[in-house]
Design a protein around this motif. Structure first.
Motif, PDB file in Angstrom:
ATOM      1  N   PRO A   2       0.825  -1.149   0.057  1.00 39.35           N
ATOM      2  CA  PRO A   2       0.096  -0.036  -0.022  1.00 39.35           C
ATOM      3  C   PRO A   2       0.731   1.310   0.110  1.00 39.35           C
ATOM      4  CG  PRO A   2      -0.812  -1.465   1.690  1.00 39.35           C
ATOM      5  CD  PRO A   2       0.615  -2.066   1.409  1.00 39.35           C
ATOM      6  N   LEU A   3       0.531   2.161  -0.734  1.00 49.79           N
ATOM      7  CA  LEU A   3       1.164   3.389  -0.997  1.00 49.79           C
ATOM      8  C   LEU A   3       1.459   4.084   0.497  1.00 49.79           C
ATOM      9  CD1 LEU A   3       2.288   4.873  -3.054  1.00 49.79           C
ATOM     10  CD2 LEU A   3       0.559   6.211  -3.518  1.00 49.79           C
ATOM     11  N   ALA A   4       0.475   4.052   1.378  1.00 42.54           N
ATOM     12  CA  ALA A   4       0.567   4.759   2.559  1.00 42.54           C
ATOM     13  C   ALA A   4       1.761   4.040   3.225  1.00 42.54           C
ATOM     14  CB  ALA A   4      -0.600   4.614   3.443  1.00 42.54           C
ATOM     15  N   VAL A   5       1.859   2.747   3.298  1.00 37.90           N
ATOM     16  CA  VAL A   5       3.124   2.085   4.002  1.00 37.90           C
ATOM     17  C   VAL A   5       4.249   2.321   3.294  1.00 37.90           C
ATOM     18  CG1 VAL A   5       4.024  -0.131   4.475  1.00 37.90           C
ATOM     19  CG2 VAL A   5       1.774   0.087   4.818  1.00 37.90           C
ATOM     20  N   LEU A   6       4.366   2.540   1.850  1.00 35.86           N
ATOM     21  CA  LEU A   6       5.623   2.968   1.357  1.00 35.86           C
ATOM     22  C   LEU A   6       5.985   4.571   1.882  1.00 35.86           C
ATOM     23  CD1 LEU A   6       7.525   2.623  -0.839  1.00 35.86           C
ATOM     24  CD2 LEU A   6       6.389   3.518  -2.288  1.00 35.86           C
ATOM     25  N   VAL A   7       4.935   5.292   2.003  1.00 38.18           N
ATOM     26  CA  VAL A   7       5.162   6.790   2.241  1.00 38.18           C
ATOM     27  C   VAL A   7       5.917   6.684   3.550  1.00 38.18           C
ATOM     28  CG1 VAL A   7       4.137   8.918   3.045  1.00 38.18           C
ATOM     29  CG2 VAL A   7       3.663   7.939   0.913  1.00 38.18           C
ATOM     30  N   ILE A  12      10.859   7.301   7.063  1.00 33.25           N
ATOM     31  CA  ILE A  12      11.876   7.025   7.989  1.00 33.25           C
ATOM     32  C   ILE A  12      13.194   6.673   7.412  1.00 33.25           C
ATOM     33  CG2 ILE A  12      12.673   4.774   9.424  1.00 33.25           C
ATOM     34  CD1 ILE A  12       9.490   4.177   9.641  1.00 33.25           C
ATOM     35  N   ALA A  13      13.244   6.220   6.234  1.00 35.62           N
ATOM     36  CA  ALA A  13      14.517   6.291   5.315  1.00 35.62           C
ATOM     37  C   ALA A  13      15.067   7.856   5.068  1.00 35.62           C
ATOM     38  CB  ALA A  13      14.162   5.723   4.069  1.00 35.62           C
ATOM     39  N   PHE A  14      14.132   8.724   4.856  1.00 35.45           N
ATOM     40  CA  PHE A  14      14.730   9.989   4.824  1.00 35.45           C
ATOM     41  C   PHE A  14      15.288  10.491   5.907  1.00 35.45           C
ATOM     42  CE2 PHE A  14      13.239  14.487   3.808  1.00 35.45           C
ATOM     43  CZ  PHE A  14      14.187  14.948   3.426  1.00 35.45           C
ATOM     44  N   ALA A  15      14.803  10.248   6.899  1.00 36.15           N
ATOM     45  CA  ALA A  15      15.014  10.683   8.295  1.00 36.15           C
ATOM     46  C   ALA A  15      16.392  10.086   8.908  1.00 36.15           C
ATOM     47  CB  ALA A  15      13.928  10.418   9.512  1.00 36.15           C
ATOM     48  N   ALA A  16      16.691   8.899   8.542  1.00 32.70           N
ATOM     49  CA  ALA A  16      17.851   7.931   8.742  1.00 32.70           C
ATOM     50  C   ALA A  16      18.958   8.513   7.787  1.00 32.70           C
ATOM     51  CB  ALA A  16      17.497   6.647   8.716  1.00 32.70           C
ATOM     52  N   SER A  17      18.565   9.394   6.631  1.00 34.86           N
ATOM     53  CA  SER A  17      19.520   9.400   5.814  1.00 34.86           C
ATOM     54  C   SER A  17      20.791   9.957   6.306  1.00 34.86           C
ATOM     55  CB  SER A  17      19.165   9.964   4.556  1.00 34.86           C
ATOM     56  OG  SER A  17      18.705  11.365   5.046  1.00 34.86           O
ATOM     57  N   PRO A  18      20.747  10.974   7.413  1.00 34.73           N
ATOM     58  CA  PRO A  18      22.073  11.515   7.702  1.00 34.73           C
ATOM     59  C   PRO A  18      22.965  10.615   8.289  1.00 34.73           C
ATOM     60  CG  PRO A  18      20.341  12.771   8.391  1.00 34.73           C
ATOM     61  CD  PRO A  18      19.765  11.534   7.689  1.00 34.73           C
ATOM     62  N   LEU A  19      22.579   9.436   8.786  1.00 32.72           N
ATOM     63  CA  LEU A  19      23.435   8.252   9.349  1.00 32.72           C
ATOM     64  C   LEU A  19      24.242   7.874   8.200  1.00 32.72           C
ATOM     65  CD1 LEU A  19      20.774   6.472  11.389  1.00 32.72           C
ATOM     66  CD2 LEU A  19      22.408   8.130  12.265  1.00 32.72           C
ATOM     67  N   GLY A  65      -1.395   8.811   8.827  1.00 33.28           N
ATOM     68  CA  GLY A  65      -1.884   8.446   7.740  1.00 33.28           C
ATOM     69  C   GLY A  65      -2.533   7.002   7.206  1.00 33.28           C
ATOM     70  N   LEU A  66      -1.697   6.096   7.811  1.00 31.06           N
ATOM     71  CA  LEU A  66      -2.306   4.865   7.669  1.00 31.06           C
ATOM     72  C   LEU A  66      -3.617   4.612   7.896  1.00 31.06           C
ATOM     73  CD1 LEU A  66       0.741   3.071   9.497  1.00 31.06           C
ATOM     74  CD2 LEU A  66       0.446   3.344   7.077  1.00 31.06           C
ATOM     75  N   LYS A  67      -4.324   5.369   8.587  1.00 33.48           N
ATOM     76  CA  LYS A  67      -5.744   5.320   8.845  1.00 33.48           C
ATOM     77  C   LYS A  67      -6.495   6.084   7.772  1.00 33.48           C
ATOM     78  CE  LYS A  67      -5.522   7.238  13.124  1.00 33.48           C
ATOM     79  NZ  LYS A  67      -5.784   7.693  14.394  1.00 33.48           N
ATOM     80  N   MET A  75      -2.202  12.751  -2.827  1.00 30.59           N
ATOM     81  CA  MET A  75      -1.014  13.400  -2.574  1.00 30.59           C
ATOM     82  C   MET A  75       0.223  12.548  -2.204  1.00 30.59           C
ATOM     83  SD  MET A  75      -0.824  14.541   1.582  1.00 30.59           S
ATOM     84  CE  MET A  75      -0.770  13.395   2.854  1.00 30.59           C
ATOM     85  N   ARG A  76      -0.054  11.354  -2.179  1.00 29.97           N
ATOM     86  CA  ARG A  76       0.886  10.133  -2.102  1.00 29.97           C
ATOM     87  C   ARG A  76       1.736   9.892  -2.825  1.00 29.97           C
ATOM     88  NH1 ARG A  76      -3.013   7.007   1.673  1.00 29.97           N
ATOM     89  NH2 ARG A  76      -2.585   7.576   3.937  1.00 29.97           N
ATOM     90  N   PRO A  77       1.677   9.731  -4.123  1.00 29.13           N
ATOM     91  CA  PRO A  77       2.433   9.277  -5.139  1.00 29.13           C
ATOM     92  C   PRO A  77       3.756  10.471  -5.168  1.00 29.13           C
ATOM     93  CG  PRO A  77       0.313   9.027  -5.983  1.00 29.13           C
ATOM     94  CD  PRO A  77       0.305   9.737  -4.781  1.00 29.13           C
ATOM     95  N   ALA A  78       3.284  11.680  -5.363  1.00 28.98           N
ATOM     96  CA  ALA A  78       4.209  12.616  -5.222  1.00 28.98           C
ATOM     97  C   ALA A  78       5.429  12.895  -4.163  1.00 28.98           C
ATOM     98  CB  ALA A  78       3.664  13.981  -5.497  1.00 28.98           C
ATOM     99  N   LEU A  79       4.474  12.782  -2.992  1.00 32.45           N
ATOM    100  CA  LEU A  79       5.422  12.727  -1.847  1.00 32.45           C
ATOM    101  C   LEU A  79       6.313  11.575  -1.827  1.00 32.45           C
ATOM    102  CD1 LEU A  79       5.875  14.054   1.107  1.00 32.45           C
ATOM    103  CD2 LEU A  79       3.643  12.533   1.773  1.00 32.45           C
ATOM    104  N   ALA A  80       5.796  10.393  -2.221  1.00 31.64           N
ATOM    105  CA  ALA A  80       6.704   9.236  -2.078  1.00 31.64           C
ATOM    106  C   ALA A  80       7.959   9.572  -2.963  1.00 31.64           C
ATOM    107  CB  ALA A  80       6.104   8.004  -2.664  1.00 31.64           C
ATOM    108  N   VAL A  81       7.846  10.128  -4.193  1.00 34.28           N
ATOM    109  CA  VAL A  81       8.877  10.497  -5.128  1.00 34.28           C
ATOM    110  C   VAL A  81       9.947  11.260  -4.248  1.00 34.28           C
ATOM    111  CG1 VAL A  81       9.763  11.599  -7.215  1.00 34.28           C
ATOM    112  CG2 VAL A  81       7.561   9.816  -7.084  1.00 34.28           C
TER     113      VAL A  81
END
Length: 229
Positions: A2-7, A12-19, A65-67, A75-81
């Motif tokens: 589901p796109l919500a899970v992907l976002v 989380i990956a974005f927030a972890a990228s500074p590591l 947003g999972l709910k 909004m989710r496709p563009a946000l995911a990209v």
């Protein structure tokens, strides 16, 4: 998936990228043919602390947003990209300021699309965190062009600061006025502009500081108007 899970995963990956690049504190001045040491187009260092809030709010938004499977679909496709690009930005920035500029503009464009498509409901969880993120990207994208312009000798540092701080103000005014909602967008741009003013105060580029301050003041009215919607 589901796109919500992907976002959520991408947030989380974005927030972890500074590591991936511990200790990254901006571009190395020597990454440019003309070293960019304390360029006037750049905000004071404290301004970058806003990333902590951006990361946390985007993750909280994705969890909430999972709910909201249906209401948030547009909004989710563009946000995911945008988030996927963002997760790779820091390692790229370590290698190439040019590619970093290209990527941050791609992040901005896709984030703007997501912001425009954000639902009117659940504002603190949908539109507002994306507005915060997009507002910072609006300022940072213009800074990236200013660094390239000065770093590659297309303009002096001072001229680049005037041109691209001015561009950031113009872009933000247009976006906030046309959007006419999501005050977090304008608030973040104001934060960035004040930091540019702080960086340039009591220096040879005080004029850049005044331009940034005037821009910050000009942003207040459209931001306040958007808060009433």
């Amino acid at each position: 998936m589901p796109l919500a899970v992907l976002v959520l995963i991408l947030s989380i990956a974005f927030a972890a990228s500074p590591l991936l690049v511990p200790g990254f504190g901006g571009f190395d001045p020597n990454q440019f043919p003309i070293p960019q040491d304390s360029p006037p187009v750049q905000p004071a260092g404290y301004a970058f602390s806003i990333w902590g809030l951006i990361y946390l709010w985007l993750i909280a938004s994705a969890l909430f947003g999972l709910k909201r499977a249906a209401e948030w679909t547009a909004m989710r496709p563009a946000l995911a990209v945008s988030l996927a690009i963002g997760a790779t930005w820091l390692p790229v920035a370590m290698l190439s300021p040019i590619w970093a500029a290209i990527l941050i503009w791609a992040m901005l464009v896709t984030a703007l699309i997501a912001l425009v498509r954000a639902p009117m409901i659940d504002k603190p969880w949908a539109a507002w965190p994306i507005g915060l993120y997009t507002g910072w990207l609006s300022a940072a994208s213009c800074v990236s062009l200013g660094l390239l312009a000065a770093g590659y000798g297309w303009m002096s540092q001072q001229t680049a600061a005037y041109v691209f701080v001015g561009l950031a103000i113009l872009l933000a005014m247009v976006v906030q006025s046309l959007l006419n909602r999501t005050p977090t967008y304008g608030l973040t741009v104001i934060w960035a502009l004040i930091a540019v003013a702080v960086h340039n105060w009591d220096s040879a580029t005080t004029g850049v500081a005044w331009l940034a301050l005037i821009g910050a003041v000009a942003m207040v009215l459209p931001m306040v108007r958007s808060a009433r919607v």
